[in-house]
Design an enzyme around this catalytic site. Sequence first.
Site, PDB file in Angstrom:
ATOM      1  N   LYS A  87       8.146  32.257  -4.777  1.00 46.96           N
ATOM      2  CA  LYS A  87       7.131  32.090  -5.817  1.00 46.96           C
ATOM      3  C   LYS A  87       7.449  33.018  -6.980  1.00 46.96           C
ATOM      4  O   LYS A  87       7.810  34.185  -6.767  1.00 46.96           O
ATOM      5  CB  LYS A  87       5.753  32.402  -5.225  1.00 46.96           C
ATOM      6  CG  LYS A  87       4.582  32.171  -6.153  1.00 46.96           C
ATOM      7  CD  LYS A  87       3.268  32.421  -5.406  1.00 46.96           C
ATOM      8  CE  LYS A  87       2.052  32.203  -6.280  1.00 46.96           C
ATOM      9  NZ  LYS A  87       0.785  32.418  -5.520  1.00 46.96           N
ATOM     10  N   SER A  94      -2.344  28.926  -5.632  1.00 50.19           N
ATOM     11  CA  SER A  94      -1.440  29.015  -6.764  1.00 50.19           C
ATOM     12  C   SER A  94       0.026  28.836  -6.354  1.00 50.19           C
ATOM     13  O   SER A  94       0.890  28.632  -7.200  1.00 50.19           O
ATOM     14  CB  SER A  94      -1.619  30.375  -7.454  1.00 50.19           C
ATOM     15  OG  SER A  94      -1.290  31.439  -6.574  1.00 50.19           O
ATOM     16  N   SER A  97      -4.302  30.956  -1.777  1.00 53.89           N
ATOM     17  CA  SER A  97      -3.092  30.343  -2.327  1.00 53.89           C
ATOM     18  C   SER A  97      -1.975  30.143  -1.313  1.00 53.89           C
ATOM     19  O   SER A  97      -1.038  29.388  -1.569  1.00 53.89           O
ATOM     20  CB  SER A  97      -2.567  31.194  -3.486  1.00 53.89           C
ATOM     21  OG  SER A  97      -3.555  31.352  -4.471  1.00 53.89           O
TER      22      SER A  97
END
Length: 603
Positions: free
Chosen positions: A76, A150, A174
Amino acid sequence: MSELNLVTVSGVLAAYAEGKIKPATFLQQKLDDARADKNNCWISLLSDEQLSAYVAALEDKSAADLPLYGVPFAIKDNIDLADLPTTAGCKEYSYQPTESAFVVAQLIAAGAVPLGKTNLDQFATGLVGTRSPWGAVSNSFDASYISGGSSSGSAVSVATGQVCFSLGTDTAGSGRVPAAFNNIVGMKASKGRLSCSGVVPACKSLDCVTLFAHTTDDIERLLAIAGAYDGNDCYARPQPLSSESYLPQQGLAGKALGVPKASQLAFFGNESASELFAESLQQLSQQGATLVEVDFEPFLQAAKLLYEGPWVAERYAAIQSFFEADSSRCLPVIETIIGGAQGKTAVDAFNAMYKLQAYKVQCDAILAELDAIVTPTAGTIYTIDEVNADPITLNSNIGYYTNFMNLLDYAAIAVPAGFQTTELPFGITLFADAWQDGALLSMAGQLQQAYGFKLGATEVALPPLAEQAEAAAETVELVVCGAHLQGLPLNHQLLERGATLLEQTATSANYRFYALAGGPPFRPGLIRDEANGAAIAVEVWQMPVAHLGSFLAGIPQPLGLGKVELADGRWCISFICEGYAIESATEITHLGSWRQYLESLPS
């Protein structure tokens, strides 16, 4: 390669060990696949030259030397990788790190190869996957729907088989919501278990680095490596010596699982999700768990503090200088959320901390009576257009079951649990007190095996748990016909011994069937009769030989274990009954099965 399992960590390692793939060709193909991605998963990818450097580092090693030898993964883009810029989903914020995040370095040292940095909701603020200048990350099953955020790109890159695992982060859900929306496993281990050194903070005191993969076995392998203690991270916590290790044989049998009251469940008009959650509870019960209704209100009240309380000020603190210099460089929705912290005071923060502590005392007391609590991971899912039209309300709906987790210091795992009428995935979350990571993995692993869904959005079949595969050569087939059938009162005796259901079939047409006197639990008797017998419905279970002795020791008279002939001519170990018992028994041969007999009884 199409016949190989090249989407799981264990599958890739096996293919390397057997010489079926080589790092140079396999990793180049995976990088090419990532470059061809259609879901907006990636913000940046390695160059061919950078990939070659990773391959070269593997040249004098093998799968026997490195636990993650040549396994491709994604990161990420709020987690540092020395090869590529970190953006946190904001082009103007971008910087070039001089070293990789601690957790990334651990994985690379173990032989894993990063392919690039994945798309995310800007500054990890959102649960939708649409809040990015690089475009919304689309769902791996239907591009018109959200992927969840996210950690959107991280989840979808795993679900589509571009990488075997990925790193995400989780402050409000997330690391779980995108797993549910894409039919993969998402592990938010105990807070502090994975280092956050080299991670752009969202709420520094709450943030967790998370793991996405296709199976609990892969998560277990990764957690042992990525979860090395980092003494330089002030929020890292060493795993207590007393905490449970990963023991798949623990499973769900005998576990007490809390379930929110029906009035406290929210599906936001999604009837399909509601039905799937009810089915998941039935599945958990069939696997041996006991379901206990709990008051979910204190958990929900704690959840409200994350965005309605002063913790949003921590998001402001994370990027304060950047935000104050020019907040318009953030996406409008992010500017609104983070800007909302400007009116919060220290008094607000302390008052909220007092409220949170009061909720934690209540929630801890509820959990103290349970092994875990089960909820939907998200009550519903939305299209990208729906979220864009109402970004804050719908995002809040998605976080209904997730926002409290880090505030209350719990560990959680999201696991697939079915498909909605839209053919989109649905998932549930099991959560427990901190340092119950192993127990959660064990429970989730058994549930995933019970469902048996294909992996992510691929066509690859779910492999058996590692422990089951290792024990396959040392198992015995056991035929049951009564109270040990799946979902019936004594089935837990099989589950507790690691038994798995192989098939539902029938005996040869040579048996008479009786309901024995006594009980509960009520038991049948099966007696062979060549002349007047019939076929009786049975189940065939596979049990580790090591547990057969303890199982036999618990069988009461007049029952015992012997050999029974099945419809296909096989002779298998089964329950048999001594002849004297039928004198006081009721013959039920004509019903053909124990379940039919139970249904015939007066209610």
